[in-house]
Design a protein around this motif. Structure first.
Motif, PDB file in Angstrom:
ATOM      1  N   TYR A 287      77.420  -5.180  39.181  1.00 41.36           N
ATOM      2  CA  TYR A 287      77.286  -6.387  38.360  1.00 41.36           C
ATOM      3  C   TYR A 287      76.451  -6.071  37.100  1.00 41.36           C
ATOM      4  O   TYR A 287      75.377  -5.484  37.187  1.00 41.36           O
ATOM      5  N   GLU A 288      76.972  -6.439  35.948  1.00 40.90           N
ATOM      6  CA  GLU A 288      76.255  -6.168  34.687  1.00 40.90           C
ATOM      7  C   GLU A 288      75.967  -7.462  33.941  1.00 40.90           C
ATOM      8  O   GLU A 288      76.798  -8.373  33.936  1.00 40.90           O
ATOM      9  N   SER A 289      74.807  -7.495  33.319  1.00 39.46           N
ATOM     10  CA  SER A 289      74.491  -8.639  32.464  1.00 39.46           C
ATOM     11  C   SER A 289      73.344  -8.231  31.530  1.00 39.46           C
ATOM     12  O   SER A 289      73.086  -7.038  31.353  1.00 39.46           O
TER      13      SER A 289
ATOM     14  N   CYS B 263      68.129  -6.941  26.525  1.00 36.67           N
ATOM     15  CA  CYS B 263      68.189  -5.713  27.345  1.00 36.67           C
ATOM     16  C   CYS B 263      69.377  -5.850  28.299  1.00 36.67           C
ATOM     17  O   CYS B 263      69.609  -6.929  28.841  1.00 36.67           O
ATOM     18  N   CYS B 264      70.082  -4.747  28.522  1.00 33.09           N
ATOM     19  CA  CYS B 264      71.265  -4.804  29.392  1.00 33.09           C
ATOM     20  C   CYS B 264      70.967  -4.091  30.710  1.00 33.09           C
ATOM     21  O   CYS B 264      70.310  -3.047  30.714  1.00 33.09           O
ATOM     22  N   PHE B 265      71.452  -4.655  31.799  1.00 30.38           N
ATOM     23  CA  PHE B 265      71.173  -4.047  33.105  1.00 30.38           C
ATOM     24  C   PHE B 265      72.422  -4.001  33.968  1.00 30.38           C
ATOM     25  O   PHE B 265      73.412  -4.683  33.696  1.00 30.38           O
TER      26      PHE B 265
ATOM     27  N   GLU C 135      69.181   0.356  33.888  1.00 36.41           N
ATOM     28  CA  GLU C 135      69.216  -0.179  32.523  1.00 36.41           C
ATOM     29  C   GLU C 135      70.371   0.476  31.788  1.00 36.41           C
ATOM     30  O   GLU C 135      70.585   1.692  31.888  1.00 36.41           O
ATOM     31  N   ARG C 136      71.125  -0.321  31.065  1.00 31.89           N
ATOM     32  CA  ARG C 136      72.197   0.222  30.223  1.00 31.89           C
ATOM     33  C   ARG C 136      71.595   0.446  28.839  1.00 31.89           C
ATOM     34  O   ARG C 136      71.282  -0.488  28.108  1.00 31.89           O
TER      35      ARG C 136
END
Ligand SMILES: C[S@@+](CC[C@H](N)C(=O)[O-])C[C@H]1O[C@@H](n2cnc3c(N)ncnc32)[C@H](O)[C@@H]1O
Length: 398
Positions: free
Chosen positions: A238-240, A187-189, A198-199
């Motif tokens: 910030y994305e991860s 899952c991307c956030f 959430e992306r």
């Protein structure tokens, strides 16, 4: 601007796929777009990744593309050299001895190279397991693995079995998984002042595109806890990503294992390094014909999509499931501890010695696979020394 999923290779300067491959990708893309529409216009990235890699008959790992090796999209350690599998086999023997016998279960067998080389190494030292099972979700890869074992380790084909799900309780022996955790859906956030986003994946101009919106409570609490455990280090934007499937997978594995060791080898980091404030775009990585890039929407079904492994998350989920954390080290230290340099001494002549030394360098040098890849050992009912973890133990970094 969204890159066209089917013709995006031009924008990236990547080699163009053939007509059949393009048609295949188009079919998978249509299926993904249909699912996005049926789901109200968006799906989670984990669902997109699941379909792109594993949709029956169409996903990257489920369909017929070459994938691994020089003619495929990427090379894994067992493809670099049989010495990798020989060292892993050596580590398995120590556990099987302690258990007085047992089986080996490999997750995600890829091309079957590791199985063939491990079986040959185990056969050469008179330490074959009762059975060597490969749990492979891809029917195409299962067939390829069978051909590989039949041609390169024919004497051991009879004891090699394939399964598409975990065995029931009672497994005794060693579970090995090389580069499998990085192929699990994530899952991307995005971390923002107004909350955790959430992306997700939507549609723009008939193409899959990122769509960002407030995360549901479950993801929000996972990401908030993650940030708090690190001392809230991230700037807005910030994305991860994170792997929600780790816990259920390790729990199911714990229940399947009666006694034994699980060896997980993959690229990744301890948590503080993975989610370092400077790694502000996450670790999603795609491979197409030996080119690495970061667009997961490019040619679905024809490229690999992966994310690094948060080894702290693996350790926490494993311990919560009931496993003991028996060791954590780099691939280089693991292979050195398991005796990889002995192969130089045993080489027949100077040329072979040079050849072996080159392979060892590729597997152990820091700039190559040596420290980007880590090895983790989880155990249940087994406490003996594991030589792969005898040189350096990095559990304190988790
Ligand atoms: C990057 S490849 C690695 C292949 C091989 N282990 C190697 O090192 O060459 C990832 C493999 O993991 C498999 N895989 C992914 N998720 C899996 C799961 N939940 N259970 C079993 N295999 C899985 C894929 O089908 C594929 O064979």
């Amino acid at each position: 601007m969204a890159t066209d999923a089917i013709s995006g290779h031009r924008a990236f300067g990547l080699p163009p796929p053939g007509d059949a491959a393009l048609a295949h990708s188009r079919e998978l893309l249509d299926r993904i777009l249909d699912e996005i529409r049926e789901s109200g216009g968006e799906i989670g990235f984990d669902r997109y990744m699941q379909m792109a890699l594993y949709a029956p008959g169409l996903g990257y790992y489920s369909a017929g593309a070459e994938k691994l090796g020089e003619r495929g999209d990427f090379v894994t350690a067992p493809e670099v050299s049989p010495l990798f599998s020989a060292c892993l086999a050596h580590q398995c023997v120590e556990v099987l001895r302690e258990l007085g016998g047992g089986n080996i279960l490999e997750f995600g067998g890829g091309s079957g190279t590791m199985a063939a080389d491990m079986l040959n190494a185990l056969g050469d030292t008179g330490s074959l397991p009762g059975a060597y099972a490969i749990l492979e979700v891809s029917g195409d890869l299962r067939e390829r693995q069978r051909r590989q074992v039949a041609s390169r380790a024919a004497a051991h084909l009879e004891r090699t079995h394939w399964q598409d799900a975990l065995p029931g309780p009672g497994f005794r022996g060693v579970v090995v998984a090389n580069e499998m955790l990085d192929a699990m859906p994530v899952c991307c956030f995005r971390w923002e002042q107004r909350g955790v986003l959430e992306r997700r994946v939507g549609i723009g101009d008939g193409q899959p595109v990122w769509r960002t919106g407030l995360a549901d409570p479950a993801l929000r609490s996972l990401v908030t806890d993650l940030s708090a455990s690190l001392g809230n280090p991230w700037e807005p934007g910030y994305e991860s990503e994170l792997n929600p499937g780790l816990g259920p997978w390790l729990e199911a594995l714990y229940h399947a294992v009666d006694a034994g060791v699980v060896l997980l080898i993959d690229y990744g980091y301890p948590r503080a390094e993975y989610y370092h404030p400077q790694r502000r775009e996450g670790t999603l990585l795609c491979h197409y014909r030996h080119r690495a890039h970061d667009d997961p929407f490019f040619l679905p079904g024809l490229q690999d999509i992966s994310a690094n492994v948060d080894f702290t998350a693996v350790a926490e989920a494993a311990v919560a499931a009931g496993f003991a954390l028996q060791g954590f080290t780099t691939q280089a230290q693991f292979l050195l501890g398991a005796g990889i340099t002995g192969f130089v001494e045993r080489a027949g002549d100077d040329l072979e010695r040079i050849h072996v030394a080159q392979q060892i360098k590729r597997l152990t040098l820091p700039g190559e696979m040596g420290d980007r890849f880590h090895v983790m050992a989880l155990s249940k009912g087994v406490t003996g020394r594991l030589s792969g973890f005898s040189l350096r133990d990095f559990r304190n970094r988790l």
